[in-house]
Design an enzyme around this catalytic site. Sequence first.
Site, PDB file in Angstrom:
ATOM      1  N   LYS A 258       0.817  -1.220   0.000  1.00  0.00           N
ATOM      2  CA  LYS A 258       0.000   0.000   0.000  1.00  0.00           C
ATOM      3  C   LYS A 258       0.845   1.263   0.000  1.00  0.00           C
ATOM      4  CE  LYS A 258      -4.413  -1.980   1.295  1.00  0.00           C
ATOM      5  NZ  LYS A 258      -5.470  -2.171   2.268  1.00  0.00           N
TER       6      LYS A 258
ATOM      7  N   ARG B 255      -3.449  -9.997   4.928  1.00  0.00           N
ATOM      8  CA  ARG B 255      -3.917 -10.107   3.532  1.00  0.00           C
ATOM      9  C   ARG B 255      -2.801  -9.578   2.629  1.00  0.00           C
ATOM     10  NH1 ARG B 255      -6.171  -6.760  -0.239  1.00  0.00           N
ATOM     11  NH2 ARG B 255      -7.781  -7.600  -1.596  1.00  0.00           N
TER      12      ARG B 255
HETATM   13  C1  8Y4 Z   1      -3.812   1.769  -1.114  1.00  0.00           C
HETATM   14  C2  8Y4 Z   1      -3.326   0.903  -2.064  1.00  0.00           C
HETATM   15  C3  8Y4 Z   1      -5.046   1.523  -0.537  1.00  0.00           C
HETATM   16  C4  8Y4 Z   1      -4.079  -0.210  -2.414  1.00  0.00           C
HETATM   17  C5  8Y4 Z   1      -5.791   0.446  -0.912  1.00  0.00           C
HETATM   18  C6  8Y4 Z   1      -5.291  -0.435  -1.833  1.00  0.00           C
HETATM   19  C7  8Y4 Z   1      -8.246  -4.554   1.666  1.00  0.00           C
HETATM   20  C8  8Y4 Z   1      -9.322  -5.304   1.178  1.00  0.00           C
HETATM   21  C9  8Y4 Z   1      -8.408  -4.206  -0.446  1.00  0.00           C
HETATM   22  C10 8Y4 Z   1      -7.961  -4.604   3.069  1.00  0.00           C
HETATM   23  C11 8Y4 Z   1      -9.814  -6.138   3.261  1.00  0.00           C
HETATM   24  C12 8Y4 Z   1      -5.687  -2.835  -2.035  1.00  0.00           C
HETATM   25  C13 8Y4 Z   1     -10.402  -5.653  -1.044  1.00  0.00           C
HETATM   26  C14 8Y4 Z   1      -6.606  -3.820  -2.584  1.00  0.00           C
HETATM   27  N1  8Y4 Z   1      -7.667  -3.877   0.632  1.00  0.00           N
HETATM   28  N2  8Y4 Z   1     -10.102  -6.090   1.956  1.00  0.00           N
HETATM   29  N3  8Y4 Z   1      -9.414  -5.078  -0.146  1.00  0.00           N
HETATM   30  N4  8Y4 Z   1      -8.791  -5.421   3.814  1.00  0.00           N
HETATM   31  N5  8Y4 Z   1     -10.568  -6.900   4.076  1.00  0.00           N
HETATM   32  N6  8Y4 Z   1      -6.065  -1.535  -2.168  1.00  0.00           N
HETATM   33  O1  8Y4 Z   1      -7.050  -3.957   3.609  1.00  0.00           O
HETATM   34  O2  8Y4 Z   1      -4.682  -3.263  -1.554  1.00  0.00           O
HETATM   35  S1  8Y4 Z   1      -8.240  -3.584  -2.059  1.00  0.00           S
END
Ligand code: 8Y4
Length: 280
Positions: free
Chosen positions: A215, A249
């Site tokens: 992230k 995750r």
């Molecule tokens: C910054 C960069 C912020 C990438 C978000 C992202 C989570 C999740 C995602 C999490 C749960 C991602 C679907 C992918 N993040 N589900 N999902 N917890 N439960 N986005 O942290 O890394 S989206």
Amino acid sequence: MKKLRFQPGRTLVCGILNVTPDSFSDGGKWPSAQAAVARALELEAQGADLLDIGGESSRPGSASVALEEEKRRVIPVLEALAGRLKIPISVDTCKPELALLAVKAGADIINDITGFISPAMIEAAAASGAGAIVMHMQGEPRTMQAAPVYRDVVAEVKAFLAERAAALAKAGVKDIILDPGIGFGKNIAHNLELVARLAEIRSIGCPVMLGVSRKKFIGALAGGETGERLSGTIAACVAGAANGADIIRVHDVLECRKAMLVADAIRSAGKKWPFDGHSP
Ligand code: 8Y4
């Protein structure tokens, strides 16, 4: 319905299986159902305890995906995986129709980044018998990173998750996992404080999932584009596990599984009798 196998002192690893053409990371690498199945089997072989499959990119700034498109991406993969995995699968969706179809096609848990604020989503979990991952988000993906504000981020996230867990339990949902939603309407300081004070989220009494993998806050602290954030991801996962995360995750299952084997062993060695090398 497959269940997660929690064991005291063992941090579970959830592998991310993206089936979006535009995912922020691993984007478009696994476009077809067949390739996604191969990736799922690989993640299980690398030591994943759970797979999270998502067809709607929820990264900051992203637009939502129509139900039909999300179905087209997710359902064929679940159908092709049926009977081929020993580990449970969660489906990342906030649409009740998709959640129900996904559970029929073999998903075991519903991962709702909007935290089951929709009664129809609670009903989908209750009616299907699936577990629920309840994530906190401030705002919505398109705008949430503009200028997030909290009085006390941990207290506010904890209050939200506790209230949602109670609503899900009241509806009859059994397996509830809570997630502070790192990066979802949070600045760097908010994200760091949530990881540092994760024990307060854990004190609600449900297992806690932590999603820090690749992230932006990791890039902001240590540099690197999404594919260059493994060291920082592992550091955040180790800190999260030490502070009570039950599940991490991640994209990089092999590396994070190895990190958790070492981190968990050290924590368990510190808890063995006689404490501090003294007799009681
Ligand atoms: C910054 C960069 C912020 C990438 C978000 C992202 C989570 C999740 C995602 C999490 C749960 C991602 C679907 C992918 N993040 N589900 N999902 N917890 N439960 N986005 O942290 O890394 S989206």
